[in-house]
Write an enzyme that holds these catalytic residues in place. Structure first.
Site, PDB file in Angstrom:
ATOM      1  N   LYS A 147       0.784  -1.228   0.000  1.00 16.99           N
ATOM      2  CA  LYS A 147       0.000   0.000   0.000  1.00 16.99           C
ATOM      3  C   LYS A 147       0.823   1.290   0.000  1.00 16.99           C
ATOM      4  CE  LYS A 147      -3.276  -0.972   3.193  1.00 16.99           C
ATOM      5  NZ  LYS A 147      -4.632  -1.079   3.748  1.00 16.99           N
ATOM      6  N   ALA A 213      -3.291  -6.575  10.392  1.00 18.26           N
ATOM      7  CA  ALA A 213      -2.247  -5.788   9.717  1.00 18.26           C
ATOM      8  C   ALA A 213      -2.870  -4.639   8.934  1.00 18.26           C
ATOM      9  CB  ALA A 213      -1.435  -6.687   8.783  1.00 18.26           C
ATOM     10  N   THR A 214      -3.963  -4.926   8.243  1.00 21.91           N
ATOM     11  CA  THR A 214      -4.631  -3.883   7.467  1.00 21.91           C
ATOM     12  C   THR A 214      -5.014  -2.726   8.388  1.00 21.91           C
ATOM     13  OG1 THR A 214      -5.498  -5.551   5.964  1.00 21.91           O
ATOM     14  CG2 THR A 214      -6.609  -3.427   5.946  1.00 21.91           C
ATOM     15  N   GLU A 217      -1.950  -0.868   9.729  1.00 18.38           N
ATOM     16  CA  GLU A 217      -1.346  -0.040   8.672  1.00 18.38           C
ATOM     17  C   GLU A 217      -2.228   1.173   8.376  1.00 18.38           C
ATOM     18  OE1 GLU A 217       0.248  -2.275   5.271  1.00 18.38           O
ATOM     19  OE2 GLU A 217       0.541  -3.958   6.624  1.00 18.38           O
ATOM     20  N   HIS A 221      -1.643   5.870   9.235  1.00 17.52           N
ATOM     21  CA  HIS A 221      -1.874   7.075   8.416  1.00 17.52           C
ATOM     22  C   HIS A 221      -2.579   8.180   9.199  1.00 17.52           C
ATOM     23  CE1 HIS A 221      -0.797   5.385   4.444  1.00 17.52           C
ATOM     24  NE2 HIS A 221      -1.284   4.260   4.906  1.00 17.52           N
TER      25      HIS A 221
END
Ligand code: NAD
Length: 354
Positions: A147, A213-214, A217, A221
């Protein structure tokens, strides 16, 4: 170690039990491994189950791996992972190991291609995995759903080594980057000049633990967070954060590799690409419709916007794993033609896996 060249895809027109994972007799199919067996890895196993052109033969998670050249059983694998903590516990072909990826890649000589459904935590992890494949002397196809822009930049640094190693590596092949970036490349063709590409995603999942994890992550942001901080958060800390936001993550101006991928493809400068979205971690219904808007000027001087919107019923897993295997098939065909090195989701069309 022995190299494993890509097998030729020969589709045998025969009646196959669509629910079975068995390889049709006398056909050569693409043998696929999946690294990472969390949310996306498990969905990948389910996506592959009815396919005739591909068979899922290998998988690794943090604590172990499984390899069966005849095909792995998704139900047994998912229940071993969820109930005992690793796919390494399955009876047929399961092994516990603290160096699961290296051991699997060394032992699984029949694997043609791997889908990397691994967390990119730390932000250098995926590039390190690619270097590991090179060091092991492995040849074949690798596909990721990476990503971050900076993570793709790390892969660009090793593109010559990937090429020399005989690896065809396709990066950014999920949903965003991925399906939406590729759609932006197509949409751009109507214009003489591209003004902007705006990606807005809506993700709904029933619980964050299915995609740790998604979610970590994504948290990276948010204002006040970065990749290191998100990686170090305990599950309890993630839950506490989600409690404060009622399970919703609102993300704006993300560092998403759609920008570098579109810039490399010559579509638009990266500063004209924006990505943001809303993730609901407590409801599988999408909080908004995922879409990409491509605005540009036609040769006649008209300014217009193309919008490509994903169906609300399609899950994140469907929109990541489907494209990933479409690109994996394209990658296998490129590898057969000795096309090696690094390619992005914008460089080739995905193919449809039957
Ligand atoms: P997850 O947390 O559910 O699962 C990760 C898996 O990786 C686990 O099985 C874990 O055991 C395994 N793992 C971790 N470290 C390992 C190691 N050192 N060796 C072997 N296995 C290891 O992850 P997820 O939510 O399925 O996400 C996977 C990746 O997909 C993330 O990087 C995420 O950002 C990415 N993603 C991309 C998109 C896109 O559209 N491009 C969308 C969603 C997710």
């Amino acid at each position: 170690m022995e190299v494993c060249p890509i097998r030729k895809i020969k589709i045998v027109e025969m009646s196959v039990d669509q629910t079975s994972n068995a390889i049709p007799a006398s056909s050569e199919v693409v043998r696929v491994g999946v690294l990472g067996f969390g949310g996306l890895g498990q969905a990948a196993a389910r996506v592959l189950a009815p396919k005739r052109e591909m068979v899922w033969v290998a998988a690794a998670d943090r604590l172990g791996y499984a390899y069966n050249p005849q095909g792995l059983n998704p139900d047994a694998s998912i229940s071993a992972y969820n109930q005992r903590g690793s796919i390494g516990y399955i009876e047929a072909g399961g092994v516990l190991s603290d160096r699961s990826i290296a051991e699997l890649v060394e032992r699984a000589t029949a694997v043609d291609a791997y889908f990397l459904a691994l967390p990119n935590l730390p932000n250098t992890f995926m590039a390190d995995i690619a270097r590991q494949f090179i060091a092991l002397g492995w040849r074949g196809v690798l596909v990721d759903a990476l990503k971050r822009t900076s993570a793709v930049e790390q892969l660009l640094e090793i593109q010559t080594q990937l090429q020399a190693a005989g690896i065809t590596y396709l990066t950014g092949c999920g949903a965003t980057p991925g399906l939406l970036t590729a759609a932006a490349v197509l949409a751009a063709q109507s214009y003489a000049e591209i003004h902007s590409v705006n990606i807005t995603f809506g993700v709904g999942i029933a619980n964050w633990e299915a995609y740790r994890a998604t979610i970590r992550e994504d948290i990276a942001h948010m204002p006040g967070y970065d990749v290191d901080k998100a990686q170090q958060m305990s599950d309890a800390e993630v839950e506490a954060l989600l409690d404060k936001t009622n399970g919703i993550l609102k993300l704006e101006n993300m560092e998403h590799a759609d920008d570098i991928v579109l810039e490399l493809a010559g579509i638009v400068d990266r500063d004209r690409v924006s990505v943001g979205g809303i993730v609901d971690t407590r409801n599988p219904k999408k909080p908004l419709s995922t879409n990409v808007q491509v605005t540009g000027r036609t040769f006649e001087g008209k300014t217009s916007t193309h919008t490509f919107t994903l169906g609300d019923e399609t899950s994140m897993a469907a929109n990541v794993c489907g494209p990933a295997f479409g690109y994996l098939k394209a990658g296998v065909n490129l590898h057969r033609r000795d096309v090696f090195g690094l390619l992005t989701v914008a460089d080739v069309m995905p193919q449809f896996v039957r």
